[in-house]
Design a protein around this motif. Structure first.
Motif, PDB file in Angstrom:
ATOM      1  N   SER A 150       2.692  14.261  33.024  1.00  0.00           N
ATOM      2  CA  SER A 150       3.995  14.849  33.373  1.00  0.00           C
ATOM      3  C   SER A 150       5.032  13.760  33.636  1.00  0.00           C
ATOM      4  CB  SER A 150       3.858  15.775  34.572  1.00  0.00           C
ATOM      5  OG  SER A 150       3.652  15.023  35.743  1.00  0.00           O
ATOM      6  N   LEU A 200       8.458  29.639  36.240  1.00  0.00           N
ATOM      7  CA  LEU A 200       8.312  28.876  34.995  1.00  0.00           C
ATOM      8  C   LEU A 200       6.852  28.831  34.586  1.00  0.00           C
ATOM      9  CD1 LEU A 200      10.847  27.328  36.616  1.00  0.00           C
ATOM     10  CD2 LEU A 200      10.772  25.947  34.542  1.00  0.00           C
ATOM     11  N   ARG A 201       6.645  28.456  33.330  1.00  0.00           N
ATOM     12  CA  ARG A 201       5.272  28.286  32.845  1.00  0.00           C
ATOM     13  C   ARG A 201       5.214  27.024  31.987  1.00  0.00           C
ATOM     14  NH1 ARG A 201       5.137  33.075  28.194  1.00  0.00           N
ATOM     15  NH2 ARG A 201       6.666  32.085  26.812  1.00  0.00           N
ATOM     16  N   LYS A 202       4.027  26.468  31.916  1.00  0.00           N
ATOM     17  CA  LYS A 202       3.809  25.288  31.083  1.00  0.00           C
ATOM     18  C   LYS A 202       3.493  25.760  29.672  1.00  0.00           C
ATOM     19  CE  LYS A 202       1.420  20.894  31.769  1.00  0.00           C
ATOM     20  NZ  LYS A 202       0.186  20.285  32.336  1.00  0.00           N
ATOM     21  N   ASN A 249       3.119  21.185  26.351  1.00  0.00           N
ATOM     22  CA  ASN A 249       2.974  20.798  27.763  1.00  0.00           C
ATOM     23  C   ASN A 249       4.297  20.616  28.503  1.00  0.00           C
ATOM     24  OD1 ASN A 249       0.228  20.977  27.682  1.00  0.00           O
ATOM     25  ND2 ASN A 249      -0.148  18.770  27.611  1.00  0.00           N
ATOM     26  N   TRP A 292       7.738  22.385  30.293  1.00  0.00           N
ATOM     27  CA  TRP A 292       7.897  23.600  31.104  1.00  0.00           C
ATOM     28  C   TRP A 292       9.077  24.422  30.613  1.00  0.00           C
ATOM     29  CZ3 TRP A 292       4.615  25.180  35.066  1.00  0.00           C
ATOM     30  CH2 TRP A 292       3.612  24.256  35.405  1.00  0.00           C
ATOM     31  N   GLU A 293       8.974  25.742  30.787  1.00  0.00           N
ATOM     32  CA  GLU A 293      10.048  26.628  30.335  1.00  0.00           C
ATOM     33  C   GLU A 293      10.124  27.877  31.211  1.00  0.00           C
ATOM     34  OE1 GLU A 293       8.971  27.859  26.392  1.00  0.00           O
ATOM     35  OE2 GLU A 293       7.358  29.149  27.112  1.00  0.00           O
ATOM     36  N   TYR A 309       1.646  30.933  35.124  1.00  0.00           N
ATOM     37  CA  TYR A 309       3.021  31.031  35.603  1.00  0.00           C
ATOM     38  C   TYR A 309       3.051  30.591  37.061  1.00  0.00           C
ATOM     39  CZ  TYR A 309       4.078  33.883  31.478  1.00  0.00           C
ATOM     40  OH  TYR A 309       4.248  34.335  30.204  1.00  0.00           O
ATOM     41  N   LEU A 346      10.366  18.905  36.919  1.00  0.00           N
ATOM     42  CA  LEU A 346       9.483  19.241  35.797  1.00  0.00           C
ATOM     43  C   LEU A 346      10.064  18.710  34.490  1.00  0.00           C
ATOM     44  CD1 LEU A 346       8.755  22.994  36.679  1.00  0.00           C
ATOM     45  CD2 LEU A 346       7.186  21.055  36.963  1.00  0.00           C
ATOM     46  N   LYS A 390      11.285  19.137  30.948  1.00  0.00           N
ATOM     47  CA  LYS A 390      11.745  20.332  30.239  1.00  0.00           C
ATOM     48  C   LYS A 390      12.410  19.924  28.928  1.00  0.00           C
ATOM     49  CE  LYS A 390      14.257  21.062  33.923  1.00  0.00           C
ATOM     50  NZ  LYS A 390      13.622  20.081  34.827  1.00  0.00           N
TER      51      LYS A 390
END
Length: 355
Positions: free
Chosen positions: A74, A249-251, A260, A262-263, A321, A332, A334
């Motif tokens: 990350s 958000l989810r990966k 990988n 996030w959104e 999530y 995160l 993005k």
DNA sequence: AATACGGGGGC
DNA sequence: GCCCCAGTATT
């Protein structure tokens, strides 16, 4: 003047121009193979001006191969945020890890060995070998194909992969044995600044060698066939917060597009027809439209509409999530379309606070 | 050989 | 809009 009969004069003209006029770029002030490596990965399909700030930050954060090997994914993605082609940074770490573990932290100086490292293809191998180690190896990128196709009137279609072999052979015959680094970089610098798609031939240090210029046909080269028009995908995205002002958000998947990163939860509208997907997004929640825009990737376009809403009371949150505070969302990694949404969300927040 | 893989800048 | 960028991995 023909290149084939005056190779030394051509090399002299190119090198003296390059050494005199070259731009002062951060990776030109080092001979550290790892730094050259980082710069070449970043420069793949990416302009110099875009890369410079990313390169500076990356080297400051990961000054040694060992420091890069230890980094979390990350953190890597955060350093790469906005640069695109995110698998590049995963492959870079993987390749560097191989060097640390299998080569005693010494970047291998042969085409065979360096080409086995993740993320290093024919171009990057030649670039590192010539620039960091001074070896006479070809480094054929889009610039070099454009420059050489004009110099030698090569009309093979550069969209066909096998055509690159022709240019690699030309370079191996033409390359300066004393200073392969400046020779390769000189060709690329020429392609980037003078021998551009719309060439500035009157500024060119080697125009007397250029067959295309002599015939006034420089704009006909290189020959490249058209590409197919891409797909437009309608997508809906949902910026949802709970009563604690945390955002859902989810990966993204570890494979494929924007892996990988996030959104805000997002669906392709075609799939909205299926009851399963419908159930996931329809939770008796009032949605308001936040913004719409198109985002163009290399192979497809998202036609994106983003909705926002408040999740009240108890709702079952699907696996993968997670709710994040404002500060956590900020940290995160993005992709750019998600950054656009997040910017809009923040504007709404400050607007509300201000009134 | 064809496709997937980002994002931005120039015209 | 279209083209292209210091390309590589996968199929």
């Amino acid at each position: 003047m023909q290149i084939v009969e005056n190779k030394d004069k051509f090399r002299e003209a190119l090198l003296s121009w390059y050494l005199r006029e070259k731009r002062d770029l951060p990776w030109r002030n080092t001979s550290n193979p790892y730094y050259i490596w980082v710069s070449e990965i970043m420069l793949q399909q990416t302009r110099v001006d875009t890369v410079i700030p990313y390169y500076e930050r990356f080297i400051a954060r990961f000054p040694t191969m060992e420091s890069l090997v230890e980094a979390d994914e990350s953190d890597l993605l955060k350093m790469w945020e906005g640069l695109g082609y995110y698998s590049r940074v995963r492959n870079l770490q993987s390749g560097v890890k191989e060097v640390v573990e299998n080569y005693g932290s010494e970047v291998p100086a042969s085409r065979k060995e360096i080409s086995e490292l993740k993320g290093i293809g024919p171009y990057t191998a030649g670039a590192i070998l010539s620039i960091a180690f001074g070896l006479p190896e070809h480094a054929v990128d889009g610039n070099v194909m454009r420059v050489i196709s004009r110099l030698l009137l090569i009309d093979d279609d550069i969209a066909i992969p096998r055509t690159k072999r022709i240019f690699e052979n030309v370079i191996m015959d033409l390359i300066d044995q004393e200073d392969p680094s400046s020779f390769n970089q000189g060709l690329m610098e020429l392609g980037a600044t003078i021998c551009t798609p719309k060439p500035k031939c009157l500024l060119c240090p080697v125009r007397e060698f250029c067959l295309a210029f002599n015939e006034g046909r420089q704009e006909e080269f290189p020959v490249k066939t058209k590409k197919v028009k891409m797909k437009v995908v309608p997508v809906a995205s949902f910026a949802m917060r709970n009563e604690k002002n945390e955002w859902l958000l989810r990966k993204r998947s570890e494979k494929g597009l924007l892996a990988n990163l996030w959104e805000f939860p997002m669906i392709e509208l075609a799939s909205l027809q299926t009851p399963k997907e419908l159930a996931r997004v329809e939770c008796d929640i009032e949605l308001t439209e936040l913004l719409s825009f198109k985002h163009v990737f290399s192979h497809l376009t998202w036609d994106l509409t983003c909705y926002t809403g408040l999740i009240q009371g108890d709702h079952k949150i699907p696996d993968g999530y997670h709710f994040f505070s404002n500060k956590e969302v900020e940290e995160l990694p993005k992709p750019v379309p998600v950054l656009k949404i997040w910017d809009e969300v923040k504007q709404q927040l400050t607007g509300n606070d201000g009134k």
